[in-house]
Design a protein around this motif. Sequence first.
Motif, mmCIF file in Angstrom:
data_model
loop_
_atom_site.group_PDB
_atom_site.id
_atom_site.type_symbol
_atom_site.label_atom_id
_atom_site.label_comp_id
_atom_site.label_asym_id
_atom_site.label_seq_id
_atom_site.Cartn_x
_atom_site.Cartn_y
_atom_site.Cartn_z
ATOM 1 N N ASN A 105 18.054 -7.846 11.818
ATOM 2 C CA ASN A 105 18.624 -7.942 10.586
ATOM 3 C C ASN A 105 19.495 -6.600 10.496
ATOM 4 O OD1 ASN A 105 17.512 -10.342 9.820
ATOM 5 N ND2 ASN A 105 15.868 -9.170 8.605
ATOM 6 N N HIS A 106 19.025 -5.642 10.816
ATOM 7 C CA HIS A 106 19.805 -4.234 10.932
ATOM 8 C C HIS A 106 20.901 -4.401 11.698
ATOM 9 C CE1 HIS A 106 21.237 -0.352 9.306
ATOM 10 N NE2 HIS A 106 20.961 0.077 10.568
ATOM 11 N N THR A 154 23.896 -6.176 9.944
ATOM 12 C CA THR A 154 24.550 -4.994 8.926
ATOM 13 C C THR A 154 25.306 -4.177 9.784
ATOM 14 O OG1 THR A 154 22.545 -5.492 7.515
ATOM 15 C CG2 THR A 154 23.906 -3.587 7.110
ATOM 16 N N ASP A 186 28.585 -5.890 10.699
ATOM 17 C CA ASP A 186 29.483 -6.406 9.576
ATOM 18 C C ASP A 186 30.450 -4.877 9.415
ATOM 19 O OD1 ASP A 186 28.602 -8.767 9.349
ATOM 20 O OD2 ASP A 186 27.273 -8.404 7.776
ATOM 21 N N ARG A 187 29.506 -3.594 9.379
ATOM 22 C CA ARG A 187 30.151 -2.649 9.004
ATOM 23 C C ARG A 187 31.236 -2.303 10.055
ATOM 24 N NH1 ARG A 187 31.225 0.740 4.789
ATOM 25 N NH2 ARG A 187 30.889 3.087 5.232
#
Length: 524
Positions: free
Chosen positions: A415-416, A419, A422-423
């Motif tokens: 999950n991280h 993230t 996406d960044r």
Amino acid sequence: MTVDGILIGGGHNALVCAGRLARRGLEVLVVEQAPALGGGCSRAEDNRVPGLHHQVHSVFHRGITAMPWYRELQLERHGVRYLEPEANIAFHLSDGRALVMHTTGERTAESIGRLNPDDARAWESLGHQWQPVVEQVINPLLESPPEPAATRRERLEQTAEGRTFLGLAGLRPVDAVLGHFRHPAVRALLCAIMVLREIDITVPGQGFQLAALVAGRRRAQLCLGGARELAEGLGRALLSLGGLAWTAARPRRILLEGGRAVGIELEDGRSVAARRCLISGIDPGQTFLELLGDACPPGLAESARAYRYSTVGPLFGVHLALRRPPRYRAAEYDPAVQRAFMHIFGADGPEAYTGLYPACAQGRIPAPICLNGSVPTLFDASLRGKGGEQAAFVWQKVPYALGGDARNWDRMAANHARTVVDRWNCYADGVQGDNVLNSFTNTPLDTERRIPNMVGGDLNVGHLSPDQAWDSRPFPLAGDYRTPIPGLYLCGAGTHPYGNVTGLCGHNAATVVARDLALPALPE
């Protein structure tokens, strides 16, 4: 079996130490528990893209070709080659602009000047002012065994360069930055680089690192063929000098006779005797608490238990196999961005980097998400896939004990990673969608499992604070590479000067051991 000296651990510091001692005639054996030498100097082939290689732990090697041991061990004769990209570091701003640190101060000043002319002038002025401080004070201090603090201060106070060093050293690195530069991006870039070199920018004692950044000539370099080539080159140099190296050989305990270190016993039952010295390249906890165990003197054991590891040392990595390299949007502002070796993005000001410390100490993912990464295959075609595929990665400074427990990384990594990507996607095209052929993560817990020397995923193998620096690293009882156990020395990243791939811990330790054993000096 009996040799003159045994080195525990096959990381690059131990290999440097072993090579320097072998060159002086010592019969040495390096014992490494992993299947290969090198520790974090490794590479891994992609499991889906034939021929494509990733570098999981170690990529940015600062000024290796200028290190004294690199020349002494003649590593280029043993196949080691380095590249130093001219566009060394690109710092991306959220508005599409960028600041590029080049290998020359003049070009860096030009890049800074587009954001803030006053900071550009300060960069050039400080570069000239601090260059003799770097060359006459900082580099010699890092490349030599540490003096007692009082002796070092008394000597440095005798010269203008020494006094400048002492004035900077007394500062927190972040305060040194804020005191000399004004633009948030310039401040953030300098803080970011120090954080990535495992310098705690929030504690005093390392403010001189700013001078090394501004006036130093040692930039990020890439080892061609991957970081593993440095380890293998060191191994070849050692063998050419008559040294030995065993891999897949896990030490069980250090053997003592009459209180003196005289050898090691391995997990498979073999024992090796050391006539003259035993040198540990692993962390203080394993050395004193595990390998010495009950034989460790109480005061020494207490110091080892009190040794602190960095909460901002661990990294979370996302590694991608790509059809084509990412296209960074800031290249429209400055085309040199696309040719940069290291990319840093996610923060527009220094507060994002000072904020890492409370977040990581509390087990929280820092916000904003600050990343740094590279596409090593842009510079080294030997690492590309058979179809020309590229390997890219980003790293984020994160806590080891996520939410209070490092095991949380096993269930939260995927999950991280989404993230983080996406960044990344906010700054670069091509890191999502059909361009991605494969991906994997590396968490702080993965790092510790793979490299036990990096306790808590700490790449620096120990927090660099005033009480764990210079002749107090790892602690005063062993601050000059010697330990209270006769015949037992240290040479790992937990010694002066500190971690990262510089080889200076091993270089300096070899100087001390050679002096103690009265080994012959080598001709210049």
